[in-house]
Design a protein around this motif. Structure first.
Motif, PDB file in Angstrom:
ATOM      1  N   LEU A  80       8.281  -0.008  16.330  1.00 51.94           N
ATOM      2  CA  LEU A  80       7.348  -0.589  15.370  1.00 51.94           C
ATOM      3  C   LEU A  80       7.488  -2.109  15.308  1.00 51.94           C
ATOM      4  CD1 LEU A  80       5.182   0.258  13.348  1.00 51.94           C
ATOM      5  CD2 LEU A  80       6.967   0.429  11.627  1.00 51.94           C
ATOM      6  N   ARG A  81       8.714  -2.597  15.309  1.00 52.35           N
ATOM      7  CA  ARG A  81       8.945  -4.043  15.269  1.00 52.35           C
ATOM      8  C   ARG A  81       8.408  -4.719  16.531  1.00 52.35           C
ATOM      9  NH1 ARG A  81      13.447  -2.626  12.405  1.00 52.35           N
ATOM     10  NH2 ARG A  81      14.980  -2.569  14.034  1.00 52.35           N
ATOM     11  N   ALA A  82       8.509  -4.053  17.672  1.00 51.91           N
ATOM     12  CA  ALA A  82       8.064  -4.629  18.941  1.00 51.91           C
ATOM     13  C   ALA A  82       6.536  -4.696  19.039  1.00 51.91           C
ATOM     14  CB  ALA A  82       8.625  -3.827  20.112  1.00 51.91           C
ATOM     15  N   ALA A  83       5.863  -3.777  18.396  1.00 50.93           N
ATOM     16  CA  ALA A  83       4.391  -3.737  18.432  1.00 50.93           C
ATOM     17  C   ALA A  83       3.856  -4.386  17.163  1.00 50.93           C
ATOM     18  CB  ALA A  83       3.921  -2.298  18.564  1.00 50.93           C
ATOM     19  N   ARG A  84       3.788  -5.713  17.178  1.00 50.35           N
ATOM     20  CA  ARG A  84       3.436  -6.466  15.956  1.00 50.35           C
ATOM     21  C   ARG A  84       2.118  -6.042  15.300  1.00 50.35           C
ATOM     22  NH1 ARG A  84       6.810 -10.542  14.560  1.00 50.35           N
ATOM     23  NH2 ARG A  84       8.244 -11.258  16.156  1.00 50.35           N
ATOM     24  N   PRO A  85       1.041  -5.840  16.059  1.00 49.80           N
ATOM     25  CA  PRO A  85      -0.196  -5.412  15.390  1.00 49.80           C
ATOM     26  C   PRO A  85      -0.023  -4.065  14.674  1.00 49.80           C
ATOM     27  CG  PRO A  85      -0.691  -6.189  17.595  1.00 49.80           C
ATOM     28  CD  PRO A  85       0.813  -6.110  17.481  1.00 49.80           C
ATOM     29  N   LEU A  86       0.680  -3.155  15.305  1.00 49.79           N
ATOM     30  CA  LEU A  86       0.940  -1.853  14.676  1.00 49.79           C
ATOM     31  C   LEU A  86       1.821  -2.024  13.444  1.00 49.79           C
ATOM     32  CD1 LEU A  86       0.748   1.216  14.627  1.00 49.79           C
ATOM     33  CD2 LEU A  86       2.707   1.277  16.195  1.00 49.79           C
ATOM     34  N   LYS A  87       2.834  -2.883  13.561  1.00 46.43           N
ATOM     35  CA  LYS A  87       3.740  -3.145  12.436  1.00 46.43           C
ATOM     36  C   LYS A  87       2.954  -3.699  11.246  1.00 46.43           C
ATOM     37  CE  LYS A  87       7.894  -5.737  11.191  1.00 46.43           C
ATOM     38  NZ  LYS A  87       7.605  -6.947  10.434  1.00 46.43           N
ATOM     39  N   ARG A  88       2.079  -4.667  11.497  1.00 46.57           N
ATOM     40  CA  ARG A  88       1.265  -5.248  10.416  1.00 46.57           C
ATOM     41  C   ARG A  88       0.361  -4.188   9.783  1.00 46.57           C
ATOM     42  NH1 ARG A  88       1.090  -9.668  13.840  1.00 46.57           N
ATOM     43  NH2 ARG A  88      -0.930  -9.089  14.669  1.00 46.57           N
ATOM     44  N   HIS A  89      -0.213  -3.351  10.629  1.00 49.94           N
ATOM     45  CA  HIS A  89      -1.102  -2.292  10.132  1.00 49.94           C
ATOM     46  C   HIS A  89      -0.326  -1.321   9.232  1.00 49.94           C
ATOM     47  CE1 HIS A  89      -4.283   0.683  10.018  1.00 49.94           C
ATOM     48  NE2 HIS A  89      -3.404   1.592  10.402  1.00 49.94           N
ATOM     49  N   VAL A  90       0.836  -0.891   9.685  1.00 50.33           N
ATOM     50  CA  VAL A  90       1.656   0.044   8.900  1.00 50.33           C
ATOM     51  C   VAL A  90       2.106  -0.606   7.594  1.00 50.33           C
ATOM     52  CG1 VAL A  90       3.862   1.296   8.867  1.00 50.33           C
ATOM     53  CG2 VAL A  90       2.381   1.406  10.887  1.00 50.33           C
ATOM     54  N   GLU A  91       2.561  -1.850   7.671  1.00 53.21           N
ATOM     55  CA  GLU A  91       2.982  -2.561   6.455  1.00 53.21           C
ATOM     56  C   GLU A  91       1.826  -2.688   5.467  1.00 53.21           C
ATOM     57  OE1 GLU A  91       6.495  -5.455   8.226  1.00 53.21           O
ATOM     58  OE2 GLU A  91       4.443  -6.207   8.125  1.00 53.21           O
ATOM     59  N   HIS A  92       0.653  -3.033   5.985  1.00 54.46           N
ATOM     60  CA  HIS A  92      -0.516  -3.184   5.117  1.00 54.46           C
ATOM     61  C   HIS A  92      -0.851  -1.863   4.427  1.00 54.46           C
ATOM     62  CE1 HIS A  92      -4.388  -4.541   3.637  1.00 54.46           C
ATOM     63  NE2 HIS A  92      -4.924  -3.456   4.174  1.00 54.46           N
ATOM     64  N   ARG A  93      -0.843  -0.779   5.181  1.00 45.87           N
ATOM     65  CA  ARG A  93      -1.156   0.538   4.603  1.00 45.87           C
ATOM     66  C   ARG A  93      -0.145   0.926   3.540  1.00 45.87           C
ATOM     67  NH1 ARG A  93      -4.097   4.452   7.624  1.00 45.87           N
ATOM     68  NH2 ARG A  93      -3.739   5.656   5.745  1.00 45.87           N
ATOM     69  N   ILE A  94       1.126   0.703   3.814  1.00 39.65           N
ATOM     70  CA  ILE A  94       2.174   1.056   2.854  1.00 39.65           C
ATOM     71  C   ILE A  94       2.038   0.224   1.587  1.00 39.65           C
ATOM     72  CG2 ILE A  94       4.662   0.963   2.399  1.00 39.65           C
ATOM     73  CD1 ILE A  94       5.054   1.746   5.370  1.00 39.65           C
ATOM     74  N   MET A  95       1.899  -1.082   1.739  1.00 46.36           N
ATOM     75  CA  MET A  95       1.819  -1.957   0.571  1.00 46.36           C
ATOM     76  C   MET A  95       0.536  -1.726  -0.223  1.00 46.36           C
ATOM     77  SD  MET A  95       4.711  -3.176   0.560  1.00 46.36           S
ATOM     78  CE  MET A  95       4.519  -4.152  -0.908  1.00 46.36           C
ATOM     79  N   ALA A  96      -0.570  -1.493   0.462  1.00 44.05           N
ATOM     80  CA  ALA A  96      -1.830  -1.223  -0.245  1.00 44.05           C
ATOM     81  C   ALA A  96      -1.717   0.069  -1.048  1.00 44.05           C
ATOM     82  CB  ALA A  96      -2.985  -1.146   0.744  1.00 44.05           C
ATOM     83  N   GLY A  97      -1.073   1.058  -0.471  1.00 45.87           N
ATOM     84  CA  GLY A  97      -0.886   2.316  -1.190  1.00 45.87           C
ATOM     85  C   GLY A  97       0.055   2.187  -2.365  1.00 45.87           C
ATOM     86  N   MET A  98       1.167   1.497  -2.161  1.00 48.74           N
ATOM     87  CA  MET A  98       2.153   1.344  -3.232  1.00 48.74           C
ATOM     88  C   MET A  98       1.634   0.479  -4.373  1.00 48.74           C
ATOM     89  SD  MET A  98       5.754   0.965  -1.214  1.00 48.74           S
ATOM     90  CE  MET A  98       6.698   0.850  -2.726  1.00 48.74           C
ATOM     91  N   SER A  99       0.824  -0.519  -4.046  1.00 49.60           N
ATOM     92  CA  SER A  99       0.352  -1.448  -5.073  1.00 49.60           C
ATOM     93  C   SER A  99      -0.907  -0.960  -5.787  1.00 49.60           C
ATOM     94  CB  SER A  99       0.054  -2.804  -4.435  1.00 49.60           C
ATOM     95  OG  SER A  99      -1.050  -2.677  -3.551  1.00 49.60           O
ATOM     96  N   GLY A 100      -1.551   0.037  -5.217  1.00 49.33           N
ATOM     97  CA  GLY A 100      -2.804   0.517  -5.796  1.00 49.33           C
ATOM     98  C   GLY A 100      -4.005  -0.237  -5.274  1.00 49.33           C
ATOM     99  N   LEU A 101      -3.798  -1.180  -4.351  1.00 48.75           N
ATOM    100  CA  LEU A 101      -4.914  -1.966  -3.823  1.00 48.75           C
ATOM    101  C   LEU A 101      -5.823  -1.154  -2.899  1.00 48.75           C
ATOM    102  CD1 LEU A 101      -3.123  -5.356  -3.140  1.00 48.75           C
ATOM    103  CD2 LEU A 101      -4.636  -4.758  -5.048  1.00 48.75           C
ATOM    104  N   ALA A 102      -5.348  -0.002  -2.440  1.00 49.14           N
ATOM    105  CA  ALA A 102      -6.163   0.831  -1.589  1.00 49.14           C
ATOM    106  C   ALA A 102      -7.121   1.701  -2.405  1.00 49.14           C
ATOM    107  CB  ALA A 102      -5.275   1.722  -0.710  1.00 49.14           C
ATOM    108  N   LEU A 103      -6.986   1.661  -3.705  1.00 45.44           N
ATOM    109  CA  LEU A 103      -7.812   2.470  -4.588  1.00 45.44           C
ATOM    110  C   LEU A 103      -9.215   1.916  -4.661  1.00 45.44           C
ATOM    111  CD1 LEU A 103      -8.031   4.672  -6.764  1.00 45.44           C
ATOM    112  CD2 LEU A 103      -7.297   2.951  -8.416  1.00 45.44           C
ATOM    113  N   HIS A 104     -10.189   2.778  -4.459  1.00 45.27           N
ATOM    114  CA  HIS A 104     -11.591   2.383  -4.602  1.00 45.27           C
ATOM    115  C   HIS A 104     -12.410   3.623  -4.923  1.00 45.27           C
ATOM    116  CE1 HIS A 104     -11.369   3.751  -0.452  1.00 45.27           C
ATOM    117  NE2 HIS A 104     -12.655   3.989  -0.528  1.00 45.27           N
ATOM    118  N   TYR A 105     -13.549   3.396  -5.514  1.00 47.38           N
ATOM    119  CA  TYR A 105     -14.456   4.472  -5.840  1.00 47.38           C
ATOM    120  C   TYR A 105     -15.738   4.292  -5.039  1.00 47.38           C
ATOM    121  CZ  TYR A 105     -11.385   5.019  -9.856  1.00 47.38           C
ATOM    122  OH  TYR A 105     -10.296   5.206 -10.655  1.00 47.38           O
ATOM    123  N   ALA A 106     -16.333   5.406  -4.685  1.00 47.33           N
ATOM    124  CA  ALA A 106     -17.594   5.351  -3.932  1.00 47.33           C
ATOM    125  C   ALA A 106     -18.683   4.739  -4.795  1.00 47.33           C
ATOM    126  CB  ALA A 106     -17.991   6.761  -3.506  1.00 47.33           C
TER     127      ALA A 106
END
Length: 106
Positions: A80-106
């Motif tokens: 994961l550390r070696a594949a920077r784009p993948l690492k950023r994507h995973v970090e973004h998904r984790i942080m968005a989920g933990m912070s509630g920023l991924a929450l949206h309504y249709a």
């Protein structure tokens, strides 16, 4: 029951209360029809379900104790550390989920 890490349960509970409160207020004030209250469960139950699922997964990863874990975890993290784009994507998904920023309504 889920881990108190990051206050996710508390944050989700406050979001639940806020979601219901503004709907109740609009109905009581006559700005919305009572059917608005029916949207609460459809909007909030999936949020709670995702929270419990992510907490269950995180807890399982932390508690992972088997023969493969000491090798698989460091290996997976180094890939994961070696594949920077993948690492950023995973970090973004984790942080968005933990912070509630991924929450949206249709």
């Amino acid at each position: 029951v889920h881990s108190p890490a990051s206050g996710q349960g508390m944050n989700t509970g406050m979001q639940d209360a806020y979601n219901l409160a503004w709907k109740l207020a609009d109905v009581v004030r006559g700005h919305a029809r009572e059917e608005l209250l029916d949207t609460y469960a459809a909007e909030r139950i999936p949020v709670g379900g995702r929270l419990l699922s992510s907490t269950r997964t995180a807890t399982a990863l932390v508690a992972l104790r088997n023969v493969v874990a000491p090798v698989a975890m460091p290996l997976g993290l180094s890939v994961l550390r070696a594949a920077r784009p993948l690492k950023r994507h995973v970090e973004h998904r984790i942080m968005a989920g933990m912070s509630g920023l991924a929450l949206h309504y249709a």
